[in-house]
Design an enzyme around this catalytic site. Structure first.
Site, PDB file in Angstrom:
ATOM      1  N   SER A 123      14.505  26.712  27.342  1.00  0.00           N
ATOM      2  CA  SER A 123      13.445  26.166  28.200  1.00  0.00           C
ATOM      3  C   SER A 123      13.729  24.720  28.592  1.00  0.00           C
ATOM      4  O   SER A 123      14.335  23.967  27.818  1.00  0.00           O
ATOM      5  CB  SER A 123      12.110  26.202  27.446  1.00  0.00           C
ATOM      6  OG  SER A 123      11.103  25.579  28.209  1.00  0.00           O
ATOM      7  N   TYR A 170       7.273  24.313  20.122  1.00  0.00           N
ATOM      8  CA  TYR A 170       7.936  25.203  21.093  1.00  0.00           C
ATOM      9  C   TYR A 170       9.268  24.597  21.536  1.00  0.00           C
ATOM     10  O   TYR A 170      10.311  25.266  21.512  1.00  0.00           O
ATOM     11  CB  TYR A 170       7.015  25.422  22.290  1.00  0.00           C
ATOM     12  CG  TYR A 170       7.603  26.280  23.380  1.00  0.00           C
ATOM     13  CD1 TYR A 170       7.836  27.641  23.178  1.00  0.00           C
ATOM     14  CD2 TYR A 170       7.936  25.731  24.619  1.00  0.00           C
ATOM     15  CE1 TYR A 170       8.375  28.432  24.183  1.00  0.00           C
ATOM     16  CE2 TYR A 170       8.474  26.519  25.636  1.00  0.00           C
ATOM     17  CZ  TYR A 170       8.688  27.867  25.412  1.00  0.00           C
ATOM     18  OH  TYR A 170       9.226  28.645  26.406  1.00  0.00           O
TER      19      TYR A 170
HETATM   20  P1  NDP Z   1       6.187  37.048  28.743  1.00  0.00           P
HETATM   21  O1  NDP Z   1       5.036  36.802  27.841  1.00  0.00           O
HETATM   22  O2  NDP Z   1       5.945  37.764  30.022  1.00  0.00           O
HETATM   23  O3  NDP Z   1       7.345  37.810  27.970  1.00  0.00           O
HETATM   24  C1  NDP Z   1       7.598  37.611  26.609  1.00  0.00           C
HETATM   25  C2  NDP Z   1       8.330  38.820  26.082  1.00  0.00           C
HETATM   26  O4  NDP Z   1       8.642  38.585  24.705  1.00  0.00           O
HETATM   27  C3  NDP Z   1       7.492  40.088  26.168  1.00  0.00           C
HETATM   28  O5  NDP Z   1       8.301  41.123  26.654  1.00  0.00           O
HETATM   29  C4  NDP Z   1       7.102  40.353  24.718  1.00  0.00           C
HETATM   30  O6  NDP Z   1       7.068  41.758  24.497  1.00  0.00           O
HETATM   31  C5  NDP Z   1       8.285  39.736  23.986  1.00  0.00           C
HETATM   32  N1  NDP Z   1       7.959  39.413  22.619  1.00  0.00           N
HETATM   33  C6  NDP Z   1       7.063  38.517  22.130  1.00  0.00           C
HETATM   34  N2  NDP Z   1       7.043  38.564  20.793  1.00  0.00           N
HETATM   35  C7  NDP Z   1       7.931  39.526  20.418  1.00  0.00           C
HETATM   36  C8  NDP Z   1       8.346  40.058  19.175  1.00  0.00           C
HETATM   37  N3  NDP Z   1       7.843  39.618  18.011  1.00  0.00           N
HETATM   38  N4  NDP Z   1       9.271  41.034  19.172  1.00  0.00           N
HETATM   39  C9  NDP Z   1       9.779  41.493  20.344  1.00  0.00           C
HETATM   40  N5  NDP Z   1       9.437  41.035  21.539  1.00  0.00           N
HETATM   41  C10 NDP Z   1       8.513  40.056  21.575  1.00  0.00           C
HETATM   42  O7  NDP Z   1       6.801  35.609  29.020  1.00  0.00           O
HETATM   43  P2  NDP Z   1       8.183  35.129  29.701  1.00  0.00           P
HETATM   44  O8  NDP Z   1       8.828  36.208  30.433  1.00  0.00           O
HETATM   45  O9  NDP Z   1       7.856  33.864  30.386  1.00  0.00           O
HETATM   46  O10 NDP Z   1       9.034  34.755  28.401  1.00  0.00           O
HETATM   47  C11 NDP Z   1      10.380  35.132  28.217  1.00  0.00           C
HETATM   48  C12 NDP Z   1      11.155  33.962  27.631  1.00  0.00           C
HETATM   49  O11 NDP Z   1      11.214  32.923  28.596  1.00  0.00           O
HETATM   50  C13 NDP Z   1      10.524  33.352  26.372  1.00  0.00           C
HETATM   51  O12 NDP Z   1      11.536  33.103  25.430  1.00  0.00           O
HETATM   52  C14 NDP Z   1       9.941  32.057  26.893  1.00  0.00           C
HETATM   53  O13 NDP Z   1       9.862  31.083  25.876  1.00  0.00           O
HETATM   54  C15 NDP Z   1      10.948  31.706  27.960  1.00  0.00           C
HETATM   55  N6  NDP Z   1      10.500  30.733  28.946  1.00  0.00           N
HETATM   56  C16 NDP Z   1       9.445  31.024  29.776  1.00  0.00           C
HETATM   57  C17 NDP Z   1       9.019  30.085  30.689  1.00  0.00           C
HETATM   58  C18 NDP Z   1       7.851  30.305  31.595  1.00  0.00           C
HETATM   59  O14 NDP Z   1       7.418  29.364  32.267  1.00  0.00           O
HETATM   60  N7  NDP Z   1       7.310  31.518  31.685  1.00  0.00           N
HETATM   61  C19 NDP Z   1       9.692  28.780  30.816  1.00  0.00           C
HETATM   62  C20 NDP Z   1      10.811  28.612  29.924  1.00  0.00           C
HETATM   63  C21 NDP Z   1      11.180  29.552  29.031  1.00  0.00           C
HETATM   64  P3  NDP Z   1       6.052  42.542  23.529  1.00  0.00           P
HETATM   65  O15 NDP Z   1       4.782  41.747  23.486  1.00  0.00           O
HETATM   66  O16 NDP Z   1       5.921  43.857  24.196  1.00  0.00           O
HETATM   67  O17 NDP Z   1       6.774  42.626  22.222  1.00  0.00           O
END
Ligand code: NDP
Length: 246
Positions: free
Chosen positions: A141, A154
């Site tokens: 990030s 974070y």
């Molecule tokens: P979402 O919340 O849409 O996606 C997060 C994903 O992580 C979901 O598919 C969720 O699936 C999965 N997840 C969460 N906890 C678990 C777990 N314990 N085991 C397996 N899967 C898990 O958010 P984003 O797409 O934004 O996030 C994706 C990545 O991008 C993250 O690492 C986030 O930190 C990073 N990011 C996002 C930014 C933004 O502005 N959106 C900016 C910078 C980085 P499920 O709940 O089905 O398990």
């Protein structure tokens, strides 16, 4: 070998950046193995990829459980013959000053964002070494690059992952392993939905994300760019943010 035909596992593929990445890579000819906890959503994405002529599979994965990462990577090898790329994307965030003492939130972020990546590395590295090639991509990030109040833990988790990958890169100069850290800025996803308990603050954060954030498909294309390079070319760090982000 570029994207076409590569076997790629993506964690957190049930929504946001992970889902967009799975769809994008599949549309470019990769075989994708999707992992997350919400299997109903994974199944829907897999079905839609297959309807479009792609190849995909879903595995129930909680990244805090090392065995689930082993099952994810093993599915790639058992069903599709190899594992070319692990995209460590699953992540969560909590927003708030450290003085709030959101200890449970801190632990959850460390467990998912840090340990979840380490479990993936532990599952994938032996396969990459056996094959003689492999690529680790992690979604970190811009929060780790520009430290701001309310995102201390974070940002720390994301910088921990960046550190692991840089060390791995230096330890892997035999050409077997490629490492890439993708740093997105604001992206319109569900990430913010569980980031804060106060409904008013959450709504404000959601609105900010909706106004400023870029579409997750932009990050998917950046990940595709890193994977698409010839074997002797490594995209190390890649930052992708809204043009208007400060
Ligand atoms: P979402 O919340 O849409 O996606 C997060 C994903 O992580 C979901 O598919 C969720 O699936 C999965 N997840 C969460 N906890 C678990 C777990 N314990 N085991 C397996 N899967 C898990 O958010 P984003 O797409 O934004 O996030 C994706 C990545 O991008 C993250 O690492 C986030 O930190 C990073 N990011 C996002 C930014 C933004 O502005 N959106 C900016 C910078 C980085 P499920 O709940 O089905 O398990």
């Amino acid at each position: 070998m570029t994207i076409q035909g590569k076997v790629v596992t993506v964690t957190g593929a049930s929504s946001g950046i992970g889902e967009a990445t799975a769809r994008h890579l599949a549309s470019r000819g990769a075989v994708v193995v999707l992992g997350a906890r919400r299997t109903d959503r994974l199944d829907r994405v897999v079905a839609e990829i297959e309807e479009d002529g792609g190849t995909a599979a879903a595995v129930p994965v909680d990244v805090t459980d090392p065995d689930d990462l082993k099952a994810l990577t093993a599915t790639a090898v058992d069903r599709f013959g190899r594992l070319d790329v692990l995209v460590g994307n699953a992540g969560i965030t909590r927003i708030g000053p450290m003085a709030d003492l959101d200890v449970a939130g801190w632990s959850a972020m460390v467990d998912v964002n840090v340990n979840g990546i380490l479990h993936g590395i532990a599952a994938a590295l032996p396969i990459f070494r056996r094959q003689g090639s492999g690529h680790l991509v992690t979604v970190v990030s811009t929060s780790g690059l520009k430290i701001v109040p309310t995102q201390a833990v974070y940002a720390g988790t994301k910088n921990a992952v960046r550190t692991f990958l840089e060390a791995l890169r230096q330890e892997s100069t035999d050409g077997v392993l490629r490492t890439t850290s993708i740093s997105p800025g604001y992206v319109r996803t569900e990430l913010i939905d569980n980031a804060v308990d106060d409904p008013a603050v959450r709504e404000q954060a959601r609105q900010h994300m909706a106004d400023l954030g870029i579409d997750p498909s932009a990050v998917a294309r950046a990940i595709g760019f890193a994977i698409d390079q010839p074997d002797d070319v490594e995209i190390g760090d890649l930052t992708i943010r809204p043009t208007r982000q400060g």
